[in-house]
Design a protein around this motif. Structure first.
Motif, PDB file in Angstrom:
ATOM      1  N   ALA A 263       4.847  -4.831 -14.847  1.00 30.45           N
ATOM      2  CA  ALA A 263       3.941  -4.834 -13.683  1.00 30.45           C
ATOM      3  C   ALA A 263       3.156  -3.521 -13.615  1.00 30.45           C
ATOM      4  CB  ALA A 263       4.734  -5.056 -12.393  1.00 30.45           C
ATOM      5  N   VAL A 264       3.832  -2.412 -13.884  1.00 30.37           N
ATOM      6  CA  VAL A 264       3.147  -1.109 -13.874  1.00 30.37           C
ATOM      7  C   VAL A 264       2.186  -1.027 -15.061  1.00 30.37           C
ATOM      8  CG1 VAL A 264       3.464   1.397 -14.047  1.00 30.37           C
ATOM      9  CG2 VAL A 264       5.024   0.046 -12.632  1.00 30.37           C
ATOM     10  N   GLY A 265       2.647  -1.511 -16.221  1.00 30.53           N
ATOM     11  CA  GLY A 265       1.800  -1.502 -17.418  1.00 30.53           C
ATOM     12  C   GLY A 265       0.538  -2.312 -17.204  1.00 30.53           C
ATOM     13  N   ARG A 266       0.692  -3.442 -16.556  1.00 27.10           N
ATOM     14  CA  ARG A 266      -0.459  -4.297 -16.304  1.00 27.10           C
ATOM     15  C   ARG A 266      -1.476  -3.607 -15.390  1.00 27.10           C
ATOM     16  NH1 ARG A 266       0.498 -10.053 -13.724  1.00 27.10           N
ATOM     17  NH2 ARG A 266       0.929  -8.640 -12.019  1.00 27.10           N
ATOM     18  N   ALA A 267      -0.957  -2.894 -14.394  1.00 29.13           N
ATOM     19  CA  ALA A 267      -1.859  -2.146 -13.510  1.00 29.13           C
ATOM     20  C   ALA A 267      -2.597  -1.060 -14.298  1.00 29.13           C
ATOM     21  CB  ALA A 267      -1.081  -1.535 -12.353  1.00 29.13           C
ATOM     22  N   LEU A 268      -1.890  -0.418 -15.221  1.00 32.13           N
ATOM     23  CA  LEU A 268      -2.535   0.629 -16.027  1.00 32.13           C
ATOM     24  C   LEU A 268      -3.664   0.069 -16.881  1.00 32.13           C
ATOM     25  CD1 LEU A 268       0.517   2.707 -17.239  1.00 32.13           C
ATOM     26  CD2 LEU A 268      -1.345   3.494 -15.770  1.00 32.13           C
ATOM     27  N   MET A 269      -3.524  -1.194 -17.304  1.00 37.02           N
ATOM     28  CA  MET A 269      -4.552  -1.809 -18.146  1.00 37.02           C
ATOM     29  C   MET A 269      -5.876  -2.006 -17.412  1.00 37.02           C
ATOM     30  SD  MET A 269      -3.249  -2.075 -21.131  1.00 37.02           S
ATOM     31  CE  MET A 269      -4.454  -3.094 -21.981  1.00 37.02           C
ATOM     32  N   THR A 270      -5.845  -1.916 -16.085  1.00 36.17           N
ATOM     33  CA  THR A 270      -7.104  -2.027 -15.343  1.00 36.17           C
ATOM     34  C   THR A 270      -7.817  -0.676 -15.242  1.00 36.17           C
ATOM     35  OG1 THR A 270      -6.159  -1.595 -13.158  1.00 36.17           O
ATOM     36  CG2 THR A 270      -6.123  -3.879 -13.904  1.00 36.17           C
ATOM     37  N   ARG A 271      -7.192   0.375 -15.782  1.00 37.84           N
ATOM     38  CA  ARG A 271      -7.773   1.731 -15.733  1.00 37.84           C
ATOM     39  C   ARG A 271      -8.122   2.164 -14.322  1.00 37.84           C
ATOM     40  NH1 ARG A 271     -10.660   4.813 -20.156  1.00 37.84           N
ATOM     41  NH2 ARG A 271      -9.336   4.233 -21.864  1.00 37.84           N
ATOM     42  N   GLY A 272      -7.198   1.935 -13.407  1.00 42.56           N
ATOM     43  CA  GLY A 272      -7.475   2.277 -12.020  1.00 42.56           C
ATOM     44  C   GLY A 272      -7.484   3.774 -11.774  1.00 42.56           C
ATOM     45  N   ARG A 273      -8.152   4.161 -10.704  1.00 37.04           N
ATOM     46  CA  ARG A 273      -8.093   5.561 -10.248  1.00 37.04           C
ATOM     47  C   ARG A 273      -6.966   5.718  -9.261  1.00 37.04           C
ATOM     48  NH1 ARG A 273     -13.845   7.200  -7.900  1.00 37.04           N
ATOM     49  NH2 ARG A 273     -13.035   9.312  -7.665  1.00 37.04           N
ATOM     50  N   LEU A 274      -6.706   4.638  -8.522  1.00 36.80           N
ATOM     51  CA  LEU A 274      -5.653   4.658  -7.497  1.00 36.80           C
ATOM     52  C   LEU A 274      -4.712   3.490  -7.735  1.00 36.80           C
ATOM     53  CD1 LEU A 274      -4.482   5.593  -4.701  1.00 36.80           C
ATOM     54  CD2 LEU A 274      -6.037   3.932  -3.663  1.00 36.80           C
ATOM     55  N   MET A 275      -3.430   3.799  -7.855  1.00 37.46           N
ATOM     56  CA  MET A 275      -2.445   2.743  -8.033  1.00 37.46           C
ATOM     57  C   MET A 275      -1.608   2.637  -6.759  1.00 37.46           C
ATOM     58  SD  MET A 275       0.331   2.314 -11.125  1.00 37.46           S
ATOM     59  CE  MET A 275      -0.810   2.266 -12.457  1.00 37.46           C
TER      60      MET A 275
END
Ligand code: ATP
Length: 236
Positions: free
Chosen positions: A146-158
């Motif tokens: 789940a964290v890895g998937r969020a990182l794949m969006t290249r977010g500035r804020l998680m």
């Protein structure tokens, strides 16, 4: 100016008001934690920021933009990624498919493989299991996904909703270390946690939420020493 500014946020579920007008801010590069008991409104706060629930009133600004004026799907493009409670991964897709799905809509295809390498660097276990169906992963591995998937969006804020929930202590330690590494790489984190002890060790600043109201706000070390916080959230 803060990266995220929340002002006077109110959320109702039918007759029940879950958030009574809360204010909080997160600066670029910070780790901010929101701690509080069951039902305090932590999940609701994250859901209102990412527009999964519509606030009654109040304002959420991200990098100066008023999020109320934008459709929810635009938030990912702006750089907000949400790691929900319960993880929300696709059980019948492989680990790799789950990660790639998050890049749908991204226009910088060449960077996708670079990001995949980064995620596998942070979570070698996902690399080993990339062809495995996500539903067969352990709880800790699903949280990593789940964290890895969020990182794949290249977010500035998680936005992270209880990433330590249900994990064995050694995995909790591991997830928190990874979050620190993600932050060092430049991602700003807003972390909701019932595990106040770990959250205050990781975060720069924290807010204490009690029944829909912010009761305290301070740097994390100050909160961790506060007698009230210690009594209520750190076991004395
Ligand atoms: P937890 O740690 O248990 O997730 P929380 O601090 O995240 O708690 P919320 O889930 O935000 O708290 O809930 C805040 C309040 O709003 C609670 O009283 C909860 O019962 C209520 N609530 C949350 N979601 C809904 C909903 N969909 N419909 C009605 N009431 C809700």
């Amino acid at each position: 100016m803060s990266l995220l500014e929340v002002r006077g946020l109110r959320v109702r579920y039918g007759a029940i008001e879950a958030l009574h007008g809360i204010d909080l801010s997160v600066g670029e590069g910070e780790i901010v934690t929101l701690i509080g008991a069951n039902g305090a409104g932590k999940t609701t706060t994250l859901r209102a920021i990412s527009r999964l629930v519509a606030p009654r009133s109040g304002e959420v600004r991200f990098a100066g933009a008023d999020l109320a004026r934008l459709p929810a799907h635009r938030l990912v493009q702006l750089g907000i990624c949400h790691v929900p409670e319960g993880r929300g991964i696709f059980a019948n897709l492989t680990v790799l498919e789950n990660l790639l799905l998050a890049t749908y809509g991204r226009r910088d295809r060449p960077k996708v493989s670079q990001d995949l390498e980064r995620v596998f660097g942070l979570f070698p276990r996902l690399d080993e299991r990339k062809a495995q169906l996500a539903g067969t992963l352990s709880g800790g591995e699903q949280q990593m996904l789940a964290v890895g998937r969020a990182l794949m969006t290249r977010g500035r804020l998680m936005l992270l909703d209880e990433p330590s929930m249900g994990l064995a202590p050694v995995l909790v330690e591991e997830i928190f270390e990874t979050l620190a590494a993600i932050n060092r790489d430049g991602t700003t984190l807003l972390l909701v946690e019932q595990n106040a002890h770990q959250a205050l060790r990781l975060a720069h600043r924290g807010y204490v939420l009690e029944t829909g109201t912010i009761q305290a706000a301070a740097d994390a070390a100050t909160l961790a020493r506060d007698p009230e916080v210690r009594r209520a959230y750190l076991g004395g």
